[in-house]
Design a protein around this motif. Sequence first.
Motif, short mmCIF file in Angstrom:
data_model
loop_
_atom_site.label_atom_id
_atom_site.label_comp_id
_atom_site.label_asym_id
_atom_site.label_seq_id
_atom_site.Cartn_x
_atom_site.Cartn_y
_atom_site.Cartn_z
N ARG A 1 0.40 9.44 -5.55
CA ARG A 1 0.61 10.85 -5.14
C ARG A 1 1.59 11.54 -6.10
N GLU B 1 0.56 4.09 -2.79
CA GLU B 1 0.15 5.45 -2.42
C GLU B 1 1.16 6.48 -2.89
N GLU C 1 0.80 -1.22 0.00
CA GLU C 1 0.00 0.00 0.00
C GLU C 1 0.84 1.28 0.00
N GLU C 2 1.90 1.29 0.78
CA GLU C 2 2.72 2.50 0.87
C GLU C 2 3.33 2.86 -0.48
#
Length: 197
Positions: A192, A188, A184-185
């Motif tokens: 972004r 993300e 997920e990191e």
Amino acid sequence: MFLVGFIDRLIGKKLAFLKDMIFPESVSAENKNEAKEQTAGTTGYTPEFVKKNEEIMTNSLLYDLVNQMYLNTDRQDEAPKDKIFEAECQVVRNLAKKGNCVIVGRCADYVLRNSGNCLKVFFSAPLVSRIRRVAQRQNISEGEAKATVQKNEKLRADNYRYYTRRMWGAAGNFDLSLNTDFGEEFIENCIRSAMKL
């Protein structure tokens, strides 16, 4: 497409009875008492029916044939799946016009293909990972999970191809294609960064 049109013109009206067998919801929709029980909205179908039938396309040749039968009936009804798709397209467009939102599926990359302020992301993972996740999420064996994954992905791909005439998951349809195994990191951070461009 020409074959379907030829078959339809040749025998379509004689096979109109198949419409009710393949789309049984159209029979109940004709009954006024049952129609009152359906939720109001653009499609006139219950939320349960929409959930069951959205983004799922059965054999598209058969669907094309039955869809042509809808066009040749006296009532000039739109096929239920087409009606659902059109309603969802309108919802997707309306949400996108209102501002920032996240839309999952619904052929949204195609529906919003001409939208300049839209980041189209496709998520994928190796088959082994997808099978493992489905097995854990649904508490089923890996064999059952593999069958579920393959069946669902075929239905989604057929649905996407039918409505967009494009290949489901093709990188050229998206701005970003990400492997969910990276976590997920990572995902993300990628999204972004892409949004800042």
